[in-house]
Design an enzyme around this catalytic site. Structure first.
Site, PDB file in Angstrom:
ATOM      1  N   CYS A   6      84.896 -68.937 -64.525  1.00 29.86           N
ATOM      2  CA  CYS A   6      86.297 -68.982 -64.120  1.00 29.86           C
ATOM      3  C   CYS A   6      86.887 -70.382 -64.307  1.00 29.86           C
ATOM      4  O   CYS A   6      86.166 -71.378 -64.364  1.00 29.86           O
ATOM      5  CB  CYS A   6      86.430 -68.555 -62.660  1.00 29.86           C
ATOM      6  SG  CYS A   6      88.104 -68.100 -62.190  1.00 29.86           S
ATOM      7  N   ASP A 127      83.913 -66.646 -51.427  1.00 31.27           N
ATOM      8  CA  ASP A 127      84.010 -68.042 -51.845  1.00 31.27           C
ATOM      9  C   ASP A 127      83.970 -68.936 -50.605  1.00 31.27           C
ATOM     10  O   ASP A 127      84.081 -68.457 -49.470  1.00 31.27           O
ATOM     11  CB  ASP A 127      85.325 -68.250 -52.617  1.00 31.27           C
ATOM     12  CG  ASP A 127      85.333 -69.507 -53.471  1.00 31.27           C
ATOM     13  OD1 ASP A 127      84.342 -70.271 -53.443  1.00 31.27           O
ATOM     14  OD2 ASP A 127      86.331 -69.729 -54.173  1.00 31.27           O
TER      15      ASP A 127
END
Length: 209
Positions: A6, A127
């Site tokens: 990402c 996360d």
């Protein structure tokens, strides 16, 4: 074990990463991010191999803007990384997109917040909770994942680096894969292909039967 890379913001770097055949590549469409992809030619994303799932990352954006960007860049999947409500997830899903909802994790209560999204998201992403909305390079306490009893698979993110080729939390029965970002950078938005190549090879070697 899916591998998602990402935070790519450069066309040539995107091609370099794509050559490593990750399962997913993430492009951040959030202007405050140092890794935002608004400067990328949409065709550079559209031209990536079809087998790579092109994922757009959005933060507290409205549906019309998300859908417009998703169509412009030829995205396959939408990741919501803010405080989006389940209704927005459903609206985007109704437009044909699979949805990843990210949750910042710092306590068991953060995992309980996933309950309202079970029927509108295909996958979650766990996360590290920070004001930066991701890309902090910091890990959260993976032991908290023992309290996750939902049925939706998740990607594990937050501070995963080149040395993390064995992550006990990835053995969770609903861990679908790993999301890597800032620990593999030479500069914000520019990934190190050599470091990624070694990491991807090591991860895929460990999951071979």
């Amino acid at each position: 074990m899916l591998i998602k890379v990402c935070g790519i913001a450069d066309a040539e770097n995107a091609r370099q990463v794509a050559a490593l055949k990750p399962d997913m590549m993430g492009f951040i469409f959030y202007r405050p991010s140092r890794r935002n992809a608004f400067g990328l030619d949409p065709q550079a994303v559209r031209d990536l191999p079809k087998e790579i799932i092109k994922t757009g990352v959005f933060v507290d954006e409205d549906a019309a803007a998300i859908l417009s960007t998703a169509r412009e860049y030829g995205l396959d999947r939408i990741q919501l990384h803010g405080e989006e409500a389940p209704g927005l997830c459903r609206e985007l899903a109704d437009n044909g997109y699979k949805i990843i909802k990210a949750f910042g994790i710092s306590s068991p209560e953060d995992l309980q917040a996933t309950a309202g999204y079970v029927d509108v998201c295909d996958m979650f992403l766990f996360d590290t909770r920070t004001p930066l909305k991701g890309g902090s390079g910091e890990k959260f306490d993976h032991g908290l994942l023992q309290t996750y009893t939902g049925r939706t698979p998740f990607l594990l993110s937050g501070g995963i680096g080149p040395e993390d080729t064995v992550i006990p939390a990835s053995g969770h029965p609903l861990c679908a894969g790993l999301d890597v970002n800032s620990r593999f950078e030479t500069a914000p938005g520019h990934k190190d292909p050599a470091a990624l190549a070694r990491f991807i090879a090591a991860i895929r070697k460990t999951i071979q039967p």
